[in-house]
Scaffold this motif. Structure first.
Motif, mmCIF file in Angstrom:
data_model
loop_
_atom_site.group_PDB
_atom_site.id
_atom_site.type_symbol
_atom_site.label_atom_id
_atom_site.label_comp_id
_atom_site.label_asym_id
_atom_site.label_seq_id
_atom_site.Cartn_x
_atom_site.Cartn_y
_atom_site.Cartn_z
ATOM 1 N N PHE A 1 0.858 -1.181 0.000
ATOM 2 C CA PHE A 1 0.000 0.000 0.000
ATOM 3 C C PHE A 1 0.896 1.234 0.000
ATOM 4 C CE2 PHE A 1 -4.153 -1.641 2.197
ATOM 5 C CZ PHE A 1 -4.377 -2.481 1.117
ATOM 6 N N ILE A 2 0.898 1.990 -1.084
ATOM 7 C CA ILE A 2 1.627 3.259 -1.117
ATOM 8 C C ILE A 2 0.777 4.327 -0.444
ATOM 9 C CG2 ILE A 2 2.483 5.116 -2.601
ATOM 10 C CD1 ILE A 2 3.325 3.025 -4.624
ATOM 11 N N VAL A 3 1.361 5.015 0.532
ATOM 12 C CA VAL A 3 0.704 6.141 1.211
ATOM 13 C C VAL A 3 1.505 7.395 0.858
ATOM 14 C CG1 VAL A 3 0.186 7.174 3.454
ATOM 15 C CG2 VAL A 3 -0.234 4.737 3.077
ATOM 16 N N PRO A 4 0.890 8.392 0.231
ATOM 17 C CA PRO A 4 1.638 9.543 -0.273
ATOM 18 C C PRO A 4 1.957 10.615 0.762
ATOM 19 C CG PRO A 4 -0.650 9.755 -0.881
ATOM 20 C CD PRO A 4 -0.526 8.428 -0.190
ATOM 21 N N LEU A 5 1.627 10.367 2.031
ATOM 22 C CA LEU A 5 1.909 11.330 3.096
ATOM 23 C C LEU A 5 2.834 10.705 4.132
ATOM 24 C CD1 LEU A 5 -1.648 12.867 3.650
ATOM 25 C CD2 LEU A 5 0.104 13.493 1.979
ATOM 26 N N ALA A 6 3.404 11.558 4.977
ATOM 27 C CA ALA A 6 4.366 11.100 5.966
ATOM 28 C C ALA A 6 3.711 10.300 7.084
ATOM 29 C CB ALA A 6 5.099 12.311 6.558
ATOM 30 N N ALA A 7 4.513 9.497 7.746
ATOM 31 C CA ALA A 7 4.043 8.736 8.904
ATOM 32 C C ALA A 7 3.633 9.693 10.020
ATOM 33 C CB ALA A 7 5.151 7.804 9.387
ATOM 34 N N GLY A 8 2.660 9.259 10.830
ATOM 35 C CA GLY A 8 2.239 10.058 11.971
ATOM 36 C C GLY A 8 0.938 10.795 11.766
ATOM 37 N N GLY A 9 0.439 10.824 10.534
ATOM 38 C CA GLY A 9 -0.813 11.505 10.258
ATOM 39 C C GLY A 9 -1.989 10.549 10.177
ATOM 40 N N ALA A 10 -3.164 11.104 9.894
ATOM 41 C CA ALA A 10 -4.388 10.306 9.879
ATOM 42 C C ALA A 10 -4.383 9.260 8.775
ATOM 43 C CB ALA A 10 -5.590 11.234 9.718
ATOM 44 N N LEU A 11 -3.881 9.626 7.594
ATOM 45 C CA LEU A 11 -3.880 8.677 6.481
ATOM 46 C C LEU A 11 -2.975 7.496 6.781
ATOM 47 C CD1 LEU A 11 -4.860 8.035 3.621
ATOM 48 C CD2 LEU A 11 -2.881 9.288 2.751
ATOM 49 N N ARG B 1 4.974 19.015 5.260
ATOM 50 C CA ARG B 1 4.933 17.826 4.419
ATOM 51 C C ARG B 1 3.941 16.800 4.948
ATOM 52 N NH1 ARG B 1 10.308 15.105 2.052
ATOM 53 N NH2 ARG B 1 10.169 17.069 0.932
ATOM 54 N N GLY B 2 3.750 16.768 6.257
ATOM 55 C CA GLY B 2 2.822 15.815 6.858
ATOM 56 C C GLY B 2 2.280 16.368 8.154
ATOM 57 N N ALA B 3 1.263 15.685 8.683
ATOM 58 C CA ALA B 3 0.591 16.171 9.887
ATOM 59 C C ALA B 3 1.468 16.065 11.120
ATOM 60 C CB ALA B 3 -0.699 15.395 10.101
ATOM 61 N N GLY B 4 2.362 15.075 11.156
ATOM 62 C CA GLY B 4 3.159 14.833 12.361
ATOM 63 C C GLY B 4 3.895 16.064 12.859
ATOM 64 N N GLN B 5 4.667 16.717 11.975
ATOM 65 C CA GLN B 5 5.444 17.888 12.384
ATOM 66 C C GLN B 5 4.544 19.083 12.670
ATOM 67 O OE1 GLN B 5 8.819 17.926 13.072
ATOM 68 N NE2 GLN B 5 8.228 19.880 13.987
ATOM 69 N N ALA B 6 3.451 19.209 11.897
ATOM 70 C CA ALA B 6 2.523 20.311 12.135
ATOM 71 C C ALA B 6 1.915 20.206 13.525
ATOM 72 C CB ALA B 6 1.423 20.304 11.074
ATOM 73 N N VAL B 7 1.519 19.006 13.917
ATOM 74 C CA VAL B 7 0.936 18.799 15.248
ATOM 75 C C VAL B 7 1.981 19.033 16.325
ATOM 76 C CG1 VAL B 7 -0.102 17.101 16.798
ATOM 77 C CG2 VAL B 7 -0.832 17.224 14.409
ATOM 78 N N THR B 8 3.204 18.550 16.088
ATOM 79 C CA THR B 8 4.288 18.759 17.059
ATOM 80 C C THR B 8 4.518 20.246 17.315
ATOM 81 O OG1 THR B 8 5.407 16.699 16.443
ATOM 82 C CG2 THR B 8 6.754 18.383 17.509
ATOM 83 N N ASP B 9 4.552 21.039 16.241
ATOM 84 C CA ASP B 9 4.771 22.480 16.388
ATOM 85 C C ASP B 9 3.586 23.172 17.055
ATOM 86 O OD1 ASP B 9 7.221 22.173 15.249
ATOM 87 O OD2 ASP B 9 6.809 23.323 13.430
ATOM 88 N N LEU B 10 2.385 22.677 16.779
ATOM 89 C CA LEU B 10 1.193 23.258 17.412
ATOM 90 C C LEU B 10 1.191 22.969 18.910
ATOM 91 C CD1 LEU B 10 -1.538 24.713 17.120
ATOM 92 C CD2 LEU B 10 -2.562 22.490 16.601
ATOM 93 N N VAL B 11 1.489 21.728 19.276
ATOM 94 C CA VAL B 11 1.519 21.350 20.695
ATOM 95 C C VAL B 11 2.601 22.127 21.433
ATOM 96 C CG1 VAL B 11 2.001 19.449 22.288
ATOM 97 C CG2 VAL B 11 0.519 19.066 20.315
#
Length: 316
Positions: A38-48, A187-197
């Protein structure tokens, strides 16, 4: 193959797949006989990525072959989607993507549309987009957020470059509210959430899966969601409709697609196996906790949804 020829071929293959009349030489009743990617086009750590790994674990048991997730990130998710589109259609490579497949071609002015260049398999889940704030911002509602931004213009807004649904939500909301927001791409949700927290950014419009645990811990607050009605997993969070923004209904979906030429019998078998996986009580519970609604359905239903969204975002 010329693009027009490719598209006509896809239409024919898709129609035959749905009708059950396509029986290519590659089709095997014993599928799968080796691991499935399964190719996932987004980074690890996000909803997808979360949804993909939840499904792949259960599918590995159902299919008696390993189903593994491979993250191909970059270029707003198009690197991974392109890789899947160009993969050998032998029934062992699939794309699990979000509605970016319907949006990216219009945002990035691509010469092709993924919803026409890939074969639908099944819709995995859907979820609203949520508005989240850092506690230091001192706002507890959409009205308070708008008032804050008007008094403090240029509020940095983390929006994943790979999630145009979030971007459309952000720009649509800003236009309706009469405010300006500074776009900070990730690039992905992981870093965005980290910076928000961490408080490096104070406001985010993102998928809820990665945010819910932090909201429960009190490190961020979720103040609104973009669904037509409140998510069962977020019953206390008002919708933007409730806040007075009647046109702000946007939901993100996750779907499974196959390269053109993938055997029709394989698509049917994966649809059936994935539907079985989506009925798993543990998976459904985990999806609900992450504010995801399990969907399922036929390849035709995903195809209709994807093309409808492609038309909608072309207009937007």
């Amino acid at each position: 193959m010329r693009m027009i020829g490719r598209r006509n071929f896809i239409k024919g293959v898709y129609g035959l797949t749905l009708a059950g009349g396509f029986r290519p030489a590659l089709a095997q009743t014993s599928w799968p006989t080796k691991p499935v990617r399964f190719i996932v086009p987004l980074a690890a750590g996000g909803a997808l990525d979360f949804a993909a790994r939840q499904c792949s674990g259960i599918l590995s048991r159902i299919l008696a072959q390993q189903v593994f997730v491979e993250n191909h990130t970059g270029a707003g998710g198009t690197i991974g989607m392109d890789a899947a589109m160009k993969a050998t259609p032998d029934g062992y490579t699939f794309l699990l993507t979000n509605d970016n497949a319907a949006i990216a071609p219009h945002i990035l002015n691509l010469s092709y549309d993924y919803t026409k260049e890939l074969l639908p398999v099944i819709t995995i889940t859907r979820q609203p987009i949520v508005f989240a704030v850092h506690p230091s911002l001192g706002v507890n509602s959409v009205d308070e957020l708008v008032a804050y931004v008007k008094n403090n213009p240029g509020l940095p807004l983390p929006v994943r470059a790979s999630a145009p649904t979030s971007m459309c939500s952000a720009h649509g909301f800003a236009k309706e509210a009469g405010i300006n927001l500074e776009h900070v791409p990730y690039r992905g949700a992981g870093q965005a959430v980290t910076d928000l927290v961490a408080g490096h950014v104070k406001f985010g419009i993102l998928g809820p899966a990665a945010l819910v645990p932090h909201a429960a811990a009190g490190t961020i607050a979720i103040i609104a969601q973009t669904g037509e009605k409140r998510s069962a997993a977020l019953p206390d969070i008002p919708t933007l409709i409730e806040a007075g923004y009647k046109d702000m209904v946007l939901q993100s979906w996750f779907g499974l697609f196959a390269p053109v030429g993938t055997p029709a019998e394989t698509i049917k078998a994966l649809n059936t196996a994935t539907a079985q996986a989506l009925d798993d009580p543990t998976l459904r519970e985990n999806f609900t906790k992450a504010s995801m609604e399990t969907v399922g359905g036929t390849p035709e239903q995903l195809g209709t949804l994807a093309r409808s969204d492609s038309d909608k975002y072309a207009r937007l």
